[in-house]
Design a protein around this motif. Structure first.
Motif, short mmCIF file in Angstrom:
data_model
loop_
_atom_site.label_atom_id
_atom_site.label_comp_id
_atom_site.label_asym_id
_atom_site.label_seq_id
_atom_site.Cartn_x
_atom_site.Cartn_y
_atom_site.Cartn_z
N PHE A 1 0.88 -1.17 0.00
CA PHE A 1 0.00 0.00 0.00
C PHE A 1 0.92 1.22 0.00
CE2 PHE A 1 -2.87 3.22 1.58
CZ PHE A 1 -4.10 2.86 1.03
N HIS A 2 1.33 1.60 -1.20
CA HIS A 2 2.36 2.64 -1.36
C HIS A 2 1.72 3.85 -2.01
CE1 HIS A 2 6.18 4.51 -2.28
NE2 HIS A 2 6.85 3.48 -1.78
N ALA A 3 1.18 4.76 -1.19
CA ALA A 3 0.59 5.99 -1.69
C ALA A 3 1.68 7.06 -1.81
CB ALA A 3 -0.54 6.45 -0.78
N LEU A 4 1.28 8.32 -1.94
CA LEU A 4 2.26 9.39 -2.17
C LEU A 4 2.69 10.06 -0.87
CD1 LEU A 4 0.82 11.22 -5.32
CD2 LEU A 4 2.19 9.12 -5.18
N THR A 5 3.95 10.43 -0.83
CA THR A 5 4.45 11.25 0.28
C THR A 5 4.02 12.69 0.06
OG1 THR A 5 6.50 11.77 -0.87
CG2 THR A 5 6.48 9.76 0.48
N GLU A 6 4.25 13.51 1.08
CA GLU A 6 3.93 14.94 0.94
C GLU A 6 4.72 15.56 -0.22
OE1 GLU A 6 4.05 13.94 5.43
OE2 GLU A 6 5.09 13.37 3.58
N LYS A 7 5.99 15.21 -0.32
CA LYS A 7 6.84 15.80 -1.36
C LYS A 7 6.32 15.46 -2.75
CE LYS A 7 11.20 16.21 -0.68
NZ LYS A 7 12.67 15.97 -0.46
N ALA A 8 5.93 14.22 -2.98
CA ALA A 8 5.43 13.83 -4.29
C ALA A 8 4.05 14.41 -4.55
CB ALA A 8 5.39 12.31 -4.40
N ARG A 9 3.20 14.43 -3.53
CA ARG A 9 1.82 14.88 -3.74
C ARG A 9 1.77 16.36 -4.11
NH1 ARG A 9 -3.22 13.73 -3.78
NH2 ARG A 9 -4.85 14.89 -2.75
N TYR A 10 2.61 17.15 -3.55
CA TYR A 10 2.50 18.59 -3.81
C TYR A 10 3.48 19.08 -4.87
CZ TYR A 10 -0.67 18.41 0.07
OH TYR A 10 -1.74 18.09 0.88
N GLY B 1 3.41 14.48 -8.32
CA GLY B 1 2.42 13.40 -8.35
C GLY B 1 3.13 12.05 -8.44
N GLY B 2 2.42 11.02 -8.83
CA GLY B 2 3.04 9.70 -8.92
C GLY B 2 2.00 8.61 -9.10
N VAL B 3 2.25 7.47 -8.48
CA VAL B 3 1.37 6.31 -8.62
C VAL B 3 1.11 5.71 -7.24
CG1 VAL B 3 1.10 4.00 -9.59
CG2 VAL B 3 2.18 5.80 -10.95
N HIS B 4 -0.16 5.44 -6.95
CA HIS B 4 -0.51 4.67 -5.76
C HIS B 4 -0.35 3.19 -6.11
CE1 HIS B 4 -2.04 8.35 -4.04
NE2 HIS B 4 -2.96 8.46 -4.97
N ASN B 5 0.69 2.55 -5.59
CA ASN B 5 0.91 1.12 -5.83
C ASN B 5 0.22 0.31 -4.74
OD1 ASN B 5 3.99 2.04 -7.10
ND2 ASN B 5 2.64 0.73 -8.27
N ILE B 6 -0.80 -0.45 -5.14
CA ILE B 6 -1.60 -1.21 -4.18
C ILE B 6 -1.72 -2.64 -4.68
CG2 ILE B 6 -3.83 -1.40 -3.03
CD1 ILE B 6 -4.20 1.62 -3.59
N SER B 7 -1.46 -3.60 -3.82
CA SER B 7 -1.63 -5.00 -4.21
C SER B 7 -2.08 -5.82 -3.01
CB SER B 7 -0.34 -5.56 -4.80
OG SER B 7 0.73 -5.46 -3.88
N PHE B 8 -2.77 -6.92 -3.32
CA PHE B 8 -3.29 -7.78 -2.25
C PHE B 8 -3.65 -9.14 -2.81
CE2 PHE B 8 -6.74 -5.38 -4.13
CZ PHE B 8 -7.78 -6.28 -4.29
N PHE B 9 -3.73 -10.12 -1.91
CA PHE B 9 -4.22 -11.45 -2.25
C PHE B 9 -5.72 -11.51 -1.96
CE2 PHE B 9 0.25 -12.80 -1.84
CZ PHE B 9 0.36 -13.58 -2.98
#
Length: 225
Positions: free
Chosen positions: A129-138, A141-149
């Motif tokens: 569950f890899h969302a954005l940090t403050e530095k990237a968000r403002y 931008g970037g990518v929310h990397n989310i994975s699960f079984f």
């Protein structure tokens, strides 16, 4: 992906057979006691879309979400911090519990419209569950990397109805002015990710193809390192 869907189709086929046969107990009976109709037997000729049509004929009676404590949490304010869990849209606290709450809300919302005949339970184990940090968000931008079984189970017995399936559910993360404008409309990271995961689980349970992870470029690949 097709194998995962086929398992659900076979279970649904068994349910239809049980309901049609007065010598078989009701649909709440354990799935292993049902008899699959010939069209649903492994190796039977494909019936195309007609065989796969009942995929949405499910209802979710239980959802279990696990966020293993073995996952690494990063609070580093870098563009691409290392770690399995990177989350900033809640106050500093137990990130495992925060991520679990997001999944529980999203999956409950995504499955609420499903009112089919087949009861199932969703067993979820979060792997990233890899969302954005403050530095990237403002800035960039970037990518929310989310994975699960995802594993489907019989809610009454806990018996597995499918093998665990690893799902990647990435989402483009807004940055800079776009992020500020989205927040002004109430579209925070949490809101966007929750809505996205609700869509992902609905796609997995109601379509033959399931959710197709989008191709989001170099940052998506770098986040997996």
């Amino acid at each position: 992906m097709k194998r995962f869907k086929l398992v659900l189709v076979l279970v649904l086929g068994g349910l239809v057979s049980a309901c049609a046969n007065p010598n078989i107990a009701s649909r709440n009976a354990p799935f292993e006691t049902t008899t699959l109709p010939p069209a649903a037997q492994p190796g039977a000729p494909s019936q195309g879309a007609q065989t796969l049509a009942p995929l949405s004929d499910v209802r979710v009676e239980a959802i279990t979400v696990r966020v293993p404590r073995s996952l690494k949490v990063s609070e580093a304010n870098r563009f691409l911090p290392s770690g399995d869990i990177v989350w900033r849209d809640d106050p500093v606290g137990d990130r495992y519990n925060q991520v679990q709450a997001i999944f529980e809300t999203a999956l409950a919302r995504g499955t609420a419209p499903l009112e089919g005949a087949l009861p199932i339970a969703l067993d979820i184990e979060v792997t990233r569950f890899h969302a954005l940090t403050e530095k990237a968000r403002y800035t960039t931008g970037g990518v929310h990397n989310i994975s699960f079984f995802l594993t489907l189970r019989d809610p009454a017995t806990g018996v597995m109805l499918s093998e665990p399936r690893h799902i990647r559910a990435d989402l483009s993360g807004l940055g800079g002015r776009a992020a500020l404008q989205a927040e002004a409309r109430g579209q925070t990271q949490k809101v966007r990710i929750t809505d996205h995961l609700a869509h992902v689980i609905r796609q997995e349970l109601t379509t033959v193809e399931g959710f197709e992870n989008p191709k989001l470029g170099l940052i998506q690949a770098m986040n997996q390192i």
